[in-house]
Motif scaffolding. Structure first.
Motif, short mmCIF file in Angstrom:
data_model
loop_
_atom_site.label_atom_id
_atom_site.label_comp_id
_atom_site.label_asym_id
_atom_site.label_seq_id
_atom_site.Cartn_x
_atom_site.Cartn_y
_atom_site.Cartn_z
N THR A 43 6.59 22.55 -5.67
CA THR A 43 6.75 22.95 -7.07
C THR A 43 6.81 21.78 -8.04
N ARG A 44 6.81 20.55 -7.54
CA ARG A 44 6.95 19.41 -8.45
C ARG A 44 5.76 19.29 -9.40
N ASN A 45 4.56 19.80 -8.99
CA ASN A 45 3.38 19.78 -9.86
C ASN A 45 2.79 21.18 -10.02
N LEU A 46 3.66 22.19 -9.91
CA LEU A 46 3.15 23.57 -9.94
C LEU A 46 3.15 24.18 -11.34
N TYR A 47 4.10 23.78 -12.17
CA TYR A 47 4.25 24.41 -13.48
C TYR A 47 3.79 23.47 -14.60
N PRO A 48 3.18 24.02 -15.64
CA PRO A 48 2.79 25.43 -15.80
C PRO A 48 1.67 25.82 -14.82
N VAL A 49 1.72 27.05 -14.34
CA VAL A 49 0.76 27.51 -13.34
C VAL A 49 -0.65 27.51 -13.92
N GLN A 50 -1.58 26.95 -13.15
CA GLN A 50 -2.97 26.90 -13.59
C GLN A 50 -3.86 27.48 -12.48
N SER A 60 -3.31 25.73 -8.71
CA SER A 60 -3.19 24.29 -8.49
C SER A 60 -1.73 23.91 -8.33
N ALA A 61 -1.48 22.98 -7.41
CA ALA A 61 -0.17 22.35 -7.27
C ALA A 61 -0.43 20.86 -7.21
N GLY A 62 -0.72 20.28 -8.38
CA GLY A 62 -1.20 18.91 -8.43
C GLY A 62 -2.61 18.87 -7.86
#
Length: 227
Positions: A43-50, A60-62
């Motif tokens: 979740t460290r690169n999950l939000y905002p959800v794309q 995408s999660a980063g």
């Protein structure tokens, strides 16, 4: 634990899995586990959800791409044992969620669904069987008052009832608690454990094996909820 995951054999996925494993091995708190580490990393690169696909199923999660596995193929315990009445049907894998009593409870559930592969096939087709009349469950020891605990669209239901007034503990802090504290606080959990102990003890009266009988008798005297 985290459940059922499938990784593509890419450098990004391998690096993430390695970081996950090493971070889990470095845990020192009883409140932390592999699932918590996974949630933190993913979740460290999950939000905002794309969205990462036209239909939005892949996100995408980063640099990673995340997609939910089909729930009717990679199945939860609730799906198999509640919705499908202990029938695996189209499940490729089953995660024994919504199952109490730890490893022993999960093994029992898999045996119930004919999914415990360690045992020989003859276990399910040969030999004698034991039947017993299970003790009846009592009434709810801490029922909610009228109109309490109901779900209202757009809001979370408020918990009601269940707290043992004699537990002698300070007010519950926000977040999860260990099972030992939960057992002291919850009258419903106490009643459920007593019922399961009674069921185990009632089975023991019909068990032929002397060693098994001795174990059950000992468990009934000392209490089985720590097992």
């Amino acid at each position: 634990n985290t459940g059922i995951l499938w990784f593509r054999s890419t450098s990004l996925a391998i690096d993430f899995a390695e970081e996950w494993a090493l971070s889990t091995l470095q845990l020192t708190s009883a409140w932390s586990d592999d699932q918590g580490v996974f949630n933190r990393l993913i979740t460290r690169n999950l939000y905002p959800v794309q969205a990462a696909s036209a239909d939005g199923r892949i996100i995408s999660a980063g640099a990673l791409r995340v997609l939910p596995l089909p729930a009717d193929r990679f199945c939860s315990g609730h799906l198999v044992w509640v919705q499908q009445e202990a029938q695996p049907r189209q499940c490729l894998a089953v995660h024994a969620t919504f199952t109490e009593y730890g490893d022993a409870g999960k093994k029992w559930r898999f045996l119930e669904a004919n999914l415990w592969g360690i045992l020989p096939k003859e276990y399910y087709s040969e030999g004698r069987y034991l039947t017993f009349n299970p003790p009846a469950a009592g009434t709810d020891p801490a029922p909610c008052a009228e109109r309490e605990g109901h779900y209202v669209a757009g809001s979370l239901p408020q918990s009601c009832g269940g707290e043992d007034p004699d537990h002698g503990l300070p007010p519950k802090a926000a977040g999860n608690i260990m099972w030992q504290e939960g057992l002291r606080r919850s009258r419903r959990l106490q009643a459920n454990v007593k019922l399961m102990e009674a069921q185990v003890c009632s089975r023991g009266r019909g068990v032929v094996g002397l060693e098994v009988q001795r174990w059950i008798q000992s468990a009934c005297v000392e209490g089985i909820h720590d097992c």
